[in-house]
Design an enzyme around this catalytic site. Structure first.
Site, short mmCIF file in Angstrom:
data_model
loop_
_atom_site.label_atom_id
_atom_site.label_comp_id
_atom_site.label_asym_id
_atom_site.label_seq_id
_atom_site.Cartn_x
_atom_site.Cartn_y
_atom_site.Cartn_z
N GLU A 156 -8.23 -20.34 -3.63
CA GLU A 156 -7.94 -18.91 -3.57
C GLU A 156 -6.57 -18.59 -4.15
O GLU A 156 -5.56 -18.61 -3.43
CB GLU A 156 -8.01 -18.38 -2.13
CG GLU A 156 -9.42 -18.17 -1.62
CD GLU A 156 -9.45 -17.53 -0.24
OE1 GLU A 156 -10.55 -17.19 0.21
OE2 GLU A 156 -8.36 -17.40 0.39
N GLU A 243 -17.09 -19.76 -0.59
CA GLU A 243 -16.64 -19.46 0.77
C GLU A 243 -16.92 -18.00 1.10
O GLU A 243 -16.57 -17.11 0.32
CB GLU A 243 -15.14 -19.73 0.91
CG GLU A 243 -14.56 -19.38 2.28
CD GLU A 243 -13.05 -19.67 2.35
OE1 GLU A 243 -12.62 -20.68 1.76
OE2 GLU A 243 -12.33 -18.86 2.96
#
Length: 317
Positions: A156, A243
């Site tokens: 991320e 995710e």
């Protein structure tokens, strides 16, 4: 001879179905990206659905072969994600320790015939370029001939430029992997906690078998992000939701079943693969297990959280 054949036929009928059932990897073998789709060896669109483990340094007990076995046989996952922690006393501080955990999961996934996402779980990977290159060079050299492997090379990213920061980073890591592995899928993180896939759509990486990360938490990220996803898909961008959470972006708060199901409908409609966050017994809403649970408790509904029961039912169905 006739009696031998009859005997063998009777024996074969008596064997359990499991003896004949193919694992996900046996059935689909080498994966590839074609347009916006993930496809198997026969060119059929394939959707992977599974679970992500938690940060490896904070929930180490779940980095085990037993976890992998249960996720395959009880939860019906065909993919799982090993989230190797980088910062916060993870790989940067204890590389051998964290590598061993990830390889335990990879080895178990290969033995069980599951696909496994090897995740560089970092928010500042552009600052750890050499460490990342070394890690993925090692993994691709050791496991690059196994069709089970999916590389997630940046979990991320934060608010950084796609074209000036992320694309150059990804290009270098892809190069390191491709020296050893010319086939397996590589998933690239996108700006703003892997949500700005529209930035990647404008300036994609000119490499084969590359997909782009989309992350969402259902109670926070709603129709605006779904619109971005559909725009990217319409533009031919291959997306992989490595995710997602059923809660708000903190991983806590309420479990928003309604918004989660809206997301599932969109992802299933476009055959986009996804992994739920996470296999953990941390005291927060997005964990699938209640605090102080064991690996074996993954098989016990009474030990599952609200999110755990919701996600497990989805995977089993």
């Amino acid at each position: 001879m006739k009696y031998i054949l009859i005997f063998l036929s009777i024996i074969s009928l008596a064997l359990p179905y499991k003896a004949y059932a193919q694992t996900p990897v046996e059935e689909n073998v080498q994966l590839r990206i074609e347009g916006p789709h993930l496809k198997n060896k026969d060119g059929e669109v394939l959707q992977l659905k599974g679970m992500s483990l938690f940060w490896s340094q904070w929930q180490p007990k779940f980095y085990s072969a037993k976890t992998v076995e249960i996720l395959k046989n009880d939860w019906q996952c065909n993919v799982l994600r090993a989230a190797m922690a980088v910062d916060y006393e993870g790989y940067l501080t204890y590389p051998d320790r964290e590598l061993k955990k990830v390889e335990t999961v990879i080895d178990a996934a290969i033995a069980e015939g599951l696909y496994v996402i090897v995740d560089w779980h970092d928010h500042h990977a552009e600052d750890h370029l050499e460490e990342s290159k070394k890690f993925f060079a090692h993994i691709s050299k050791k496991y690059g001939d196994c069709p089970n492997i999916i590389y997630e090379i940046y979990n991320e990213p934060l608010e950084v430029s796609w074209s000036e920061v992320l694309k150059p980073y990804h290009t270098q890591i892809i190069k390191a992997i491709r020296k050893n592995d010319s086939n397996n899928i590589i998933v690239c993180g996108t700006p703003s906690w892997s949500q700005r896939i529209d930035e990647a759509l404008k300036d994609p990486i000119p490499e084969e078998n590359v997909a782009y990360t989309l992350h969402f938490y259902a109670d926070t990220h709603r129709q605006e992000l779904r619109d971005l996803a559909e725009k990217a898909i319409a533009g031919g961008l291959p997306i992989f939701v490595t995710e997602y959470g059923t809660t708000d972006a903190s991983g806590d708060g309420i479990v928003n079943e309604e918004q989660t199901k809206i997301w599932w409908k969109l992802l299933d409609n476009y055959k986009i693969s996804y992994c739920n966050w996470s296999v953990a017994d941390k005291d927060e809403a997005c964990s699938v297990l209640k605090p102080e649970s064991s690996i074996e408790d993954l098989t016990k509904n009474r030990k599952l959280t609200t999110s755990g029961r919701l996600v497990k039912a989805k995977l089993q169905n």
